[in-house]
Each structure stands twice: as structure tokens, then as C-alpha cells.
Design a protein around this motif. Structure first.
Motif, PDB file in Angstrom:
ATOM      1  N   CYS B  23       1.053  -1.179  -0.211  1.00 16.97           N
ATOM      2  CA  CYS B  23       0.060  -0.077   0.265  1.00 16.97           C
ATOM      3  C   CYS B  23       1.064   1.111  -0.186  1.00 16.97           C
ATOM      4  O   CYS B  23       1.570   1.217   0.848  1.00 16.97           O
ATOM      5  CB  CYS B  23      -1.179  -0.170   0.983  1.00 16.97           C
ATOM      6  SG  CYS B  23      -2.167   1.356   1.361  1.00 16.97           S
ATOM      7  N   ALA B  24       0.673   2.436  -0.444  1.00 21.46           N
ATOM      8  CA  ALA B  24       1.226   3.532  -0.974  1.00 21.46           C
ATOM      9  C   ALA B  24       0.282   4.995  -0.285  1.00 21.46           C
ATOM     10  O   ALA B  24      -1.333   4.997  -0.520  1.00 21.46           O
ATOM     11  CB  ALA B  24       1.710   3.791  -2.236  1.00 21.46           C
ATOM     12  N   TYR B  25       0.752   5.377   0.969  1.00 21.84           N
ATOM     13  CA  TYR B  25       0.258   6.516   1.085  1.00 21.84           C
ATOM     14  C   TYR B  25       0.382   8.371   0.905  1.00 21.84           C
ATOM     15  O   TYR B  25       1.808   7.615   0.228  1.00 21.84           O
ATOM     16  CB  TYR B  25       0.109   6.142   2.094  1.00 21.84           C
ATOM     17  CG  TYR B  25       1.103   6.421   3.277  1.00 21.84           C
ATOM     18  CD1 TYR B  25       2.247   5.305   4.052  1.00 21.84           C
ATOM     19  CD2 TYR B  25       1.468   7.694   3.983  1.00 21.84           C
ATOM     20  CE1 TYR B  25       2.834   5.878   4.621  1.00 21.84           C
ATOM     21  CE2 TYR B  25       2.703   7.900   4.708  1.00 21.84           C
ATOM     22  CZ  TYR B  25       3.481   6.896   5.357  1.00 21.84           C
ATOM     23  OH  TYR B  25       4.174   6.660   5.732  1.00 21.84           O
ATOM     24  N   ILE B  34      -4.021   1.607   9.693  1.00 23.84           N
ATOM     25  CA  ILE B  34      -4.813   0.282  10.100  1.00 23.84           C
ATOM     26  C   ILE B  34      -4.916  -0.608   8.592  1.00 23.84           C
ATOM     27  O   ILE B  34      -5.196  -0.184   7.592  1.00 23.84           O
ATOM     28  CB  ILE B  34      -6.120   0.131  10.526  1.00 23.84           C
ATOM     29  CG1 ILE B  34      -5.390   1.115  11.768  1.00 23.84           C
ATOM     30  CG2 ILE B  34      -6.381  -0.894  10.858  1.00 23.84           C
ATOM     31  CD1 ILE B  34      -7.434   1.507  12.751  1.00 23.84           C
ATOM     32  N   TRP B  35      -4.719  -2.132   8.651  1.00 22.27           N
ATOM     33  CA  TRP B  35      -4.878  -3.219   7.649  1.00 22.27           C
ATOM     34  C   TRP B  35      -6.138  -3.609   8.246  1.00 22.27           C
ATOM     35  O   TRP B  35      -5.931  -3.926   9.094  1.00 22.27           O
ATOM     36  CB  TRP B  35      -4.112  -3.938   7.574  1.00 22.27           C
ATOM     37  CG  TRP B  35      -2.379  -3.617   6.877  1.00 22.27           C
ATOM     38  CD1 TRP B  35      -0.946  -3.170   6.788  1.00 22.27           C
ATOM     39  CD2 TRP B  35      -2.805  -3.831   5.092  1.00 22.27           C
ATOM     40  NE1 TRP B  35      -1.019  -2.899   6.786  1.00 22.27           N
ATOM     41  CE2 TRP B  35      -1.450  -3.189   4.551  1.00 22.27           C
ATOM     42  CE3 TRP B  35      -3.726  -3.845   4.232  1.00 22.27           C
ATOM     43  CZ2 TRP B  35      -0.864  -2.930   3.521  1.00 22.27           C
ATOM     44  CZ3 TRP B  35      -2.975  -3.107   3.159  1.00 22.27           C
ATOM     45  CH2 TRP B  35      -1.866  -3.414   2.851  1.00 22.27           C
ATOM     46  N   ILE B  50      -0.294   0.335  12.934  1.00 23.22           N
ATOM     47  CA  ILE B  50       1.023   0.385  13.111  1.00 23.22           C
ATOM     48  C   ILE B  50       0.671   2.213  13.514  1.00 23.22           C
ATOM     49  O   ILE B  50       0.462   2.805  13.043  1.00 23.22           O
ATOM     50  CB  ILE B  50       1.396  -0.038  12.688  1.00 23.22           C
ATOM     51  CG1 ILE B  50       3.333   0.278  13.013  1.00 23.22           C
ATOM     52  CG2 ILE B  50       1.616   0.685  11.154  1.00 23.22           C
ATOM     53  CD1 ILE B  50       4.510  -1.118  11.808  1.00 23.22           C
ATOM     54  N   ARG B  51       1.724   2.633  14.600  1.00 27.27           N
ATOM     55  CA  ARG B  51       1.776   4.345  14.226  1.00 27.27           C
ATOM     56  C   ARG B  51       3.468   4.539  14.223  1.00 27.27           C
ATOM     57  O   ARG B  51       4.002   3.856  13.279  1.00 27.27           O
ATOM     58  CB  ARG B  51       1.943   4.175  15.869  1.00 27.27           C
ATOM     59  CG  ARG B  51       0.744   4.438  17.058  1.00 27.27           C
ATOM     60  CD  ARG B  51       0.481   4.717  18.006  1.00 27.27           C
ATOM     61  NE  ARG B  51       0.010   4.538  18.549  1.00 27.27           N
ATOM     62  CZ  ARG B  51      -1.747   4.981  19.078  1.00 27.27           C
ATOM     63  NH1 ARG B  51      -1.886   6.351  18.267  1.00 27.27           N
ATOM     64  NH2 ARG B  51      -2.661   4.361  20.385  1.00 27.27           N
ATOM     65  N   SER B  52       3.177   5.746  13.297  1.00 26.66           N
ATOM     66  CA  SER B  52       4.286   6.584  12.322  1.00 26.66           C
ATOM     67  C   SER B  52       5.507   6.165  13.432  1.00 26.66           C
ATOM     68  O   SER B  52       6.056   6.309  12.508  1.00 26.66           O
ATOM     69  CB  SER B  52       3.870   7.880  11.828  1.00 26.66           C
ATOM     70  OG  SER B  52       3.274   8.562  13.105  1.00 26.66           O
ATOM     71  N   LEU B  66       6.123  -0.436   7.631  1.00 22.63           N
ATOM     72  CA  LEU B  66       6.094   0.923   7.726  1.00 22.63           C
ATOM     73  C   LEU B  66       7.512   1.474   7.056  1.00 22.63           C
ATOM     74  O   LEU B  66       8.193   1.482   7.941  1.00 22.63           O
ATOM     75  CB  LEU B  66       5.492   2.019   9.018  1.00 22.63           C
ATOM     76  CG  LEU B  66       4.540   3.329   8.160  1.00 22.63           C
ATOM     77  CD1 LEU B  66       4.436   3.319   7.180  1.00 22.63           C
ATOM     78  CD2 LEU B  66       4.784   3.720   9.875  1.00 22.63           C
ATOM     79  N   ASN B  67       7.463   2.204   5.779  1.00 19.71           N
ATOM     80  CA  ASN B  67       8.447   3.025   5.671  1.00 19.71           C
ATOM     81  C   ASN B  67       8.253   4.369   5.108  1.00 19.71           C
ATOM     82  O   ASN B  67       7.393   5.189   4.011  1.00 19.71           O
ATOM     83  CB  ASN B  67       8.841   1.986   3.852  1.00 19.71           C
ATOM     84  CG  ASN B  67      10.842   2.732   3.514  1.00 19.71           C
ATOM     85  OD1 ASN B  67      10.621   4.534   4.165  1.00 19.71           O
ATOM     86  ND2 ASN B  67      11.188   1.670   3.357  1.00 19.71           N
ATOM     87  N   LYS B  68       8.523   5.100   6.530  1.00 22.58           N
ATOM     88  CA  LYS B  68       7.999   6.386   6.042  1.00 22.58           C
ATOM     89  C   LYS B  68       8.742   7.526   4.809  1.00 22.58           C
ATOM     90  O   LYS B  68       8.068   8.094   4.282  1.00 22.58           O
ATOM     91  CB  LYS B  68       8.429   7.033   7.370  1.00 22.58           C
ATOM     92  CG  LYS B  68       7.310   6.981   8.047  1.00 22.58           C
ATOM     93  CD  LYS B  68       6.744   7.406   9.574  1.00 22.58           C
ATOM     94  CE  LYS B  68       8.199   7.173  10.563  1.00 22.58           C
ATOM     95  NZ  LYS B  68       9.148   5.464  11.481  1.00 22.58           N
ATOM     96  N   THR B  69      10.325   7.039   4.998  1.00 25.21           N
ATOM     97  CA  THR B  69      10.917   7.669   3.409  1.00 25.21           C
ATOM     98  C   THR B  69      10.322   7.611   2.121  1.00 25.21           C
ATOM     99  O   THR B  69      10.109   8.509   1.629  1.00 25.21           O
ATOM    100  CB  THR B  69      11.943   6.885   3.431  1.00 25.21           C
ATOM    101  OG1 THR B  69      12.771   7.073   4.941  1.00 25.21           O
ATOM    102  CG2 THR B  69      12.974   7.421   2.373  1.00 25.21           C
ATOM    103  N   VAL B  70       9.156   6.381   2.319  1.00 27.83           N
ATOM    104  CA  VAL B  70       8.731   6.272   0.525  1.00 27.83           C
ATOM    105  C   VAL B  70       7.341   6.202   0.623  1.00 27.83           C
ATOM    106  O   VAL B  70       6.576   5.607  -0.199  1.00 27.83           O
ATOM    107  CB  VAL B  70       9.472   5.272  -0.201  1.00 27.83           C
ATOM    108  CG1 VAL B  70      10.843   5.374  -0.133  1.00 27.83           C
ATOM    109  CG2 VAL B  70       9.562   3.887   0.954  1.00 27.83           C
TER     110      VAL B  70
END
Lengths: 112, 111
Positions: B23-25, B34-35, B50-52, B66-70
Motif C-alpha cells: 500500500c502506498a500513502y 491500519i490493515w 502501526i503508529r508512525s 511501515l517505510n515513512k521515507t517512501v
């Protein structure tokens, strides 16, 4: 395990009629939501409710829609004058602290 | 506008294999994800969140990364079972507010 319940499971109504969809959130939850899902599409936010007032609503939630918490257990969504495009699954959700949201089984609304 | 989206509409896996749903956000302000799993005719069922401030969280047979960079979120299901067949949605939340859902991906498990 506590769960969100919704009634009715299926509601058929004629265009222009009023409908009330009912939800009983999980008992110790404080945040309540309505979402809808048109067949084959993603779930869309309608409205959130906290402390006896609307905290946020989407552009879908126009003046034909209203929500109410008439007592300590029920949370209702009213559509005053239904349109064909209101046909969808309507999901109620509740949350204890505003993050983890638990969904009910949904009410299928069919407007003819 | 900002949105949450899924890369693939369908995923077919062999029973017993591991599944990875992506999933991309696009909203960098989102702080909670959430899933959900949705079976036919039912409401979304919470799977894992999962929290950020985290990059990985594990549940029973499921892991969320979770990969916040991308701005990427994934759900890994270990030893996929026929009962895992459903539509999976990722959803994001900003500061205790509404959930914004992705389009959904269908997971089909081959026996």
C-alpha cells in the motif's frame, strides 16, 4: 468479545423516503463513525461523532444526513430524502480513543 | 488530493505460501495506519495497526511494515490459509480523526 451491531441488515426504500440506520457501538467506546461503501468501491468516511457532537464530516454528509445518539447505547444515521445514489453498504464504527476503529457488519441500503 | 492507494488489484497465492500486500500513502502527516480484512457481505475486520513512530509490528501470522521515507505500508501474512481469502484495505488516520481507506486488494488463496 464485544462487537458493534447494526440494524437492519438490509433496508429497501423508495426514492424520497426517509431512512434511519441504527448502530449499537461497543459499550465503553467514546468515538463513533459512519462510513459507506458503494458496491465494488472503497470504504468512504461520512461523519465522526464525539462528546455528543459531530467532530468531522465529509462532503458526502450534506444536509440530507444527520446523526444522533438518542440514548446511552444507540447511534443512528438518518437520511431525510433518499436518492438512488445513496444505495450502498453503511458501516458504523466505534473507537475507545479515536485510533483503533471497530466496524459493524453493515446495513445494505437499496433505494429504488 | 492526498490519498491512500494499493498497487495491485488482485493477488493469488498458493496455500501455505507467504503473502505480501502493499500500500502506498501520500499524506506525510498520517500518524497511524491500519490493515483491515473484508469478507464478502461483512464489515471491515481489524487485523493489525502501526503508529508512525514504529517501522514494524507483528501479530499472529501477520506483520505490518511501515517505510515513512517512501510512504509505503505492507502486510505480510505467513503460511497463507484459505480463510485468508478476502479483500484487504489499508487505511490511514491523522491525529485521532477519520480513516482514509485505500482501494482494496483481493487476496485469493489457491488450495
Amino acid at each position: 468479545e464485544p462487537e458493534v451491531t447494526q440494524t437492519p441488515s438490509h433496508q429497501v426504500t423508495q426514492m424520497g423516503q426517509e431512512v434511519i440506520l441504527r448502530c449499537v457501538p461497543i459499550s465503553n467506546h467514546l468515538y463513533f463513525y459512519w462510513y459507506r461503501q458503494i458496491l465494488g468501491q472503497k470504504v468512504e468516511f461520512l461523519v465522526s461523532f464525539y462528546n455528543n457532537e459531530i467532530s468531522e464530516k465529509s462532503e458526502i454528509f450534506d444536509d440530507q444526513f444527520s446523526v444522533e445518539r438518542p440514548d446511552g447505547s444507540n447511534f443512528t444515521l438518518k437520511i431525510r430524502s433518499t436518492k438512488l445514489e445513496d444505495s450502498a453498504m453503511y458501516f458504523c464504527a466505534s473507537s475507545a480513543a479515536g485510533y483503533e476503529q471497530y466496524f459493524g457488519p453493515g446495513t445494505r441500503l437499496t433505494v429504488t | 488530493g492526498e490519498s491512500v492507494g494499493l498497487h495491485l488489484p488482485t493477488l493469488s497465492v498458493q496455500e501455505g505460501d507467504n503473502s505480501i500486500i502493499n500500500c502506498a500513502y501520500s499524506n506525510s502527516a498520517s500518524d497511524y495506519f491500519i490493515w483491515y480484512k473484508q469478507e464478502s457481505g461483512k464489515g471491515p475486520q481489524f487485523i493489525i495497526d502501526i503508529r508512525s513512530n514504529m517501522d514494524k509490528r507483528q501479530g499472529q501470522r501477520v506483520t505490518v511494515l511501515l517505510n515513512k521515507t517512501v510512504k509505503h505500508l505492507s502486510l505480510q501474512i505467513a503460511a497463507t490459509q484459505p480463510g485468508d481469502s478476502a479483500v484487504y484495505f489499508c487505511a490511514e488516520n491523522i491525529a485521532n480523526s477519520k480513516l482514509t481507506f485505500g482501494k482494496g486488494i483481493t487476496l485469493s488463496v489457491r488450495p
